[in-house]
Design a protein around this motif. Structure first.
Motif, short mmCIF file in Angstrom:
data_model
loop_
_atom_site.label_atom_id
_atom_site.label_comp_id
_atom_site.label_asym_id
_atom_site.label_seq_id
_atom_site.Cartn_x
_atom_site.Cartn_y
_atom_site.Cartn_z
N VAL A 267 0.86 -1.18 0.00
CA VAL A 267 0.00 0.00 0.00
C VAL A 267 0.90 1.23 0.00
O VAL A 267 1.84 1.31 0.80
CB VAL A 267 -0.92 0.02 1.25
N ASN A 268 0.63 2.17 -0.89
CA ASN A 268 1.45 3.37 -1.01
C ASN A 268 1.46 4.14 0.31
O ASN A 268 0.41 4.43 0.88
CB ASN A 268 0.90 4.25 -2.15
N GLN A 269 2.68 4.46 0.77
CA GLN A 269 2.86 5.19 2.03
C GLN A 269 3.14 6.67 1.80
O GLN A 269 3.25 7.43 2.75
CB GLN A 269 4.02 4.58 2.82
N GLY A 270 3.32 7.05 0.54
CA GLY A 270 3.66 8.43 0.23
C GLY A 270 5.14 8.69 0.45
O GLY A 270 5.85 7.91 1.09
N TYR A 271 5.61 9.80 -0.10
CA TYR A 271 7.03 10.13 -0.03
C TYR A 271 7.52 10.25 1.41
O TYR A 271 8.55 9.68 1.77
CB TYR A 271 7.30 11.43 -0.80
N GLY A 272 6.77 10.97 2.23
CA GLY A 272 7.19 11.18 3.63
C GLY A 272 7.30 9.88 4.40
O GLY A 272 8.28 9.64 5.11
N GLY A 273 6.31 9.02 4.27
CA GLY A 273 6.34 7.73 4.96
C GLY A 273 7.48 6.85 4.49
O GLY A 273 8.12 6.16 5.28
N THR A 274 7.73 6.88 3.19
CA THR A 274 8.81 6.07 2.63
C THR A 274 10.17 6.56 3.10
O THR A 274 11.03 5.77 3.49
CB THR A 274 8.73 6.08 1.09
N ILE A 275 10.37 7.87 3.10
CA ILE A 275 11.65 8.43 3.58
C ILE A 275 11.87 8.09 5.05
O ILE A 275 12.96 7.69 5.45
CB ILE A 275 11.69 9.95 3.36
N GLN A 276 10.83 8.22 5.87
CA GLN A 276 10.95 7.88 7.28
C GLN A 276 11.36 6.42 7.45
O GLN A 276 12.22 6.09 8.26
CB GLN A 276 9.66 8.15 8.01
N GLU A 277 10.73 5.54 6.69
CA GLU A 277 11.06 4.12 6.79
C GLU A 277 12.50 3.85 6.35
O GLU A 277 13.20 3.04 6.97
CB GLU A 277 10.09 3.28 5.97
N LEU A 278 12.95 4.50 5.29
CA LEU A 278 14.33 4.31 4.85
C LEU A 278 15.32 4.67 5.94
O LEU A 278 16.31 3.97 6.16
CB LEU A 278 14.60 5.17 3.60
N TYR A 279 15.06 5.74 6.66
CA TYR A 279 16.01 6.16 7.70
C TYR A 279 15.88 5.34 8.97
O TYR A 279 16.82 5.28 9.74
CB TYR A 279 15.84 7.66 7.98
N LYS A 280 14.76 4.70 9.18
CA LYS A 280 14.59 3.86 10.36
C LYS A 280 15.10 2.45 10.14
O LYS A 280 15.42 1.74 11.08
CB LYS A 280 13.12 3.80 10.77
N THR A 281 15.19 2.03 8.89
CA THR A 281 15.57 0.65 8.57
C THR A 281 17.06 0.46 8.66
O THR A 281 17.86 1.23 8.42
CB THR A 281 15.07 0.28 7.16
#
Length: 93
Positions: free
Chosen positions: A79-93
């Motif tokens: 499910v699309n998380q949007g740019y902000g959600g995706t960026i947050q996940e990249l930095y948390k992973t």
């Protein structure tokens, strides 16, 4: 400071984080560029891409690139998380 073209500084390790959404036409060239630059500045690196529920062939392209780039990790949102959600996940992973 790193200057494009010379890359005088070496780093112990580097993580390159790439969000992707409907990037079938460009994601391969972005990963190639990331891989090329990483090899010039470090020996230890990872390239992480999050495919944010792309509707085009981005997922297929990324799956094929996994065979060529051992440092590549791909996470895929259903499910699309949007740019902000995706960026947050990249930095948390």
């Amino acid at each position: 400071m790193i200057s494009y073209g010379k890359y005088p500084m070496r780093f112990p390790s580097v993580s390159i984080l790439i969000p992707a959404y409907n990037d079938e036409e460009t994601v391969a060239s972005v990963i190639l560029k990331a891989d090329t630059i990483a090899k010039k500045i470090t020996r230890t690196y990872e390239i992480m891409v999050i495919n944010d529920a792309s509707r085009d062939g981005t997922g297929d392209v990324l799956n094929n690139l996994l065979k060529k780039y051992p440092q590549l990790t791909v996470l895929t949102h259903t499910v699309n998380q949007g740019y902000g959600g995706t960026i947050q996940e990249l930095y948390k992973t």
